[in-house]
Design a protein around this motif. Structure first.
Motif, PDB file in Angstrom:
ATOM      1  N   SER A   1       0.605  -1.240  -0.456  1.00  0.00           N
ATOM      2  CA  SER A   1      -0.106   0.071   0.027  1.00  0.00           C
ATOM      3  C   SER A   1       0.795   1.414   0.339  1.00  0.00           C
ATOM      4  O   SER A   1       0.851   2.171   0.283  1.00  0.00           O
TER       5      SER A   1
ATOM      6  N   THR B   1      -7.565  -2.580  -5.273  1.00  0.00           N
ATOM      7  CA  THR B   1      -7.176  -0.891  -5.746  1.00  0.00           C
ATOM      8  C   THR B   1      -6.423  -0.346  -4.545  1.00  0.00           C
ATOM      9  O   THR B   1      -6.080   0.963  -5.586  1.00  0.00           O
ATOM     10  N   ILE B   2      -6.286  -0.800  -3.129  1.00  0.00           N
ATOM     11  CA  ILE B   2      -4.592   0.451  -2.872  1.00  0.00           C
ATOM     12  C   ILE B   2      -4.858   0.277  -3.126  1.00  0.00           C
ATOM     13  O   ILE B   2      -3.548   1.261  -3.674  1.00  0.00           O
TER      14      ILE B   2
ATOM     15  N   GLU C   1      -3.355   1.980  -6.440  1.00  0.00           N
ATOM     16  CA  GLU C   1      -3.645   3.487  -6.040  1.00  0.00           C
ATOM     17  C   GLU C   1      -2.098   3.426  -6.035  1.00  0.00           C
ATOM     18  O   GLU C   1      -1.409   4.813  -5.466  1.00  0.00           O
TER      19      GLU C   1
ATOM     20  N   ARG D   1       0.444   3.791  -8.498  1.00  0.00           N
ATOM     21  CA  ARG D   1       0.162   5.043  -9.298  1.00  0.00           C
ATOM     22  C   ARG D   1       0.698   6.367  -9.565  1.00  0.00           C
ATOM     23  O   ARG D   1       0.623   6.944  -9.695  1.00  0.00           O
ATOM     24  N   SER D   2       0.411   6.366  -8.049  1.00  0.00           N
ATOM     25  CA  SER D   2       0.951   7.091  -6.492  1.00  0.00           C
ATOM     26  C   SER D   2       2.216   7.187  -6.985  1.00  0.00           C
ATOM     27  O   SER D   2       2.946   8.119  -7.587  1.00  0.00           O
TER      28      SER D   2
ATOM     29  N   GLN E   1     -14.670  -4.877  -5.610  1.00  0.00           N
ATOM     30  CA  GLN E   1     -13.910  -3.546  -5.073  1.00  0.00           C
ATOM     31  C   GLN E   1     -14.668  -2.243  -5.638  1.00  0.00           C
ATOM     32  O   GLN E   1     -15.487  -2.660  -6.084  1.00  0.00           O
TER      33      GLN E   1
ATOM     34  N   HIS F   1     -14.231   2.697  -8.322  1.00  0.00           N
ATOM     35  CA  HIS F   1     -12.364   3.275  -9.182  1.00  0.00           C
ATOM     36  C   HIS F   1     -12.614   3.563 -10.744  1.00  0.00           C
ATOM     37  O   HIS F   1     -13.738   3.796 -10.569  1.00  0.00           O
ATOM     38  N   SER F   2     -11.132   4.245 -10.259  1.00  0.00           N
ATOM     39  CA  SER F   2     -11.737   4.636 -12.476  1.00  0.00           C
ATOM     40  C   SER F   2      -9.804   3.584 -13.072  1.00  0.00           C
ATOM     41  O   SER F   2      -9.338   4.360 -13.979  1.00  0.00           O
ATOM     42  N   PHE F   3      -9.715   3.186 -12.244  1.00  0.00           N
ATOM     43  CA  PHE F   3      -8.703   1.798 -13.128  1.00  0.00           C
ATOM     44  C   PHE F   3      -8.765   1.288 -14.611  1.00  0.00           C
ATOM     45  O   PHE F   3     -10.719   0.810 -14.108  1.00  0.00           O
TER      46      PHE F   3
END
Length: 235
Positions: free
Chosen positions: A170, A196-197, A200, A203-204, A220, A223-225
């Motif tokens: 994470s 998704t965590i 995220e 992606r960060s 999940q 989300h926008s994935f």
């Protein structure tokens, strides 16, 4: 043509989660975890395992010292307590890997991957891109899954295995560290996971990401994935 063309997106390394991504969640929860629990105490009590038990027991004791949620330290009881809570404990993961290794050696366990995984690994290697695994399970446990599948030993396709020694899944720093270890900028690395965590965080860190949606995976949050349901969608 699949919408996720690696060359078009500049991907030089693809990093895969295991549980729910390359391997059914049911295999982990219905085969691996019960096997480790069933054989835990006999493994701890076997004098022949004393040398290799030193490291996981030391880690477990260090974790217990800072774990305010658990009382008196008894290794077997503490391990079962961690298992009950599905803790991502490095000591637990190392110990589980050792117990599973015995099971694989005896033929009681066989690694499992989705049918689309072996041809995808071969296709990506020929692209070529580097292929790596990043899982909360120990590197030993990861290697055992991929080296004992009904499709044969898949480890020759995989250049590196990463566990939580690289950091929490994470944490964005974990993905920066993995990209650096592989020798690529984060934006040249594609991370595929069912959580998704984790995506995220990746992606960060600047990585490209895809959400893997397999049968039996946990739902999940919104989300926008971009999503895939098979590795056939990654060319």
């Amino acid at each position: 043509m699949p919408s996720n063309a690696l060359r078009a997106k500049g991907v030089q390394a693809i990093v895969l989660d295991i549980e729910g991504t390359t391997t059914p969640i049911a295999f982990v929860y219905d085969a691996l975890f019960p096997f480790a629990r069933m054989h835990l105490r006999e493994y701890l009590q076997n004098p022949a395992n004393a040398d290799q038990l030193r490291e996981p027991l030391q880690r477990l004791h260090e974790e217990w010292l800072v774990d305010s949620d658990h009382g008196h330290y008894v290794p077997a009881e503490y391990v079962e307590w961690l298992m009950d809570r599905d803790r991502k404990s490095p000591g637990l993961k190392l110990l589980q890997g050792q117990i599973w290794e015995e099971g694989y050696r005896r033929g009681d366990l066989t690694g499992e991957v989705f049918p689309d995984v072996p041809p995808a690994l071969e296709r990506w290697r020929d692209t070529p891109v580097d292929i790596a695994i990043y899982s909360s399970g120990s590197v030993l446990a990861q290697r055992l899954i991929f080296s004992t599948t009904p499709h044969g030993d898949l480890t020759p396709f995989i250049s590196r295995f990463f566990d939580t020694a690289s950091g929490a899944k994470s944490s964005p720093d974990s993905y920066r560290r993995i990209a650096a270890d592989l020798g690529y900028p984060p934006d040249r690395m594609l991370f595929v996971s069912d959580v998704t965590i984790e995506l995220e965080a990746a992606r960060s860190a600047g990585c490209q990401v895809l959400l893997c949606v397999r049968p039996g995976n946990r739902p999940q949050p919104k989300h926008s994935f971009a999503e895939i349901s098979t590795f056939d969608e990654i060319a």
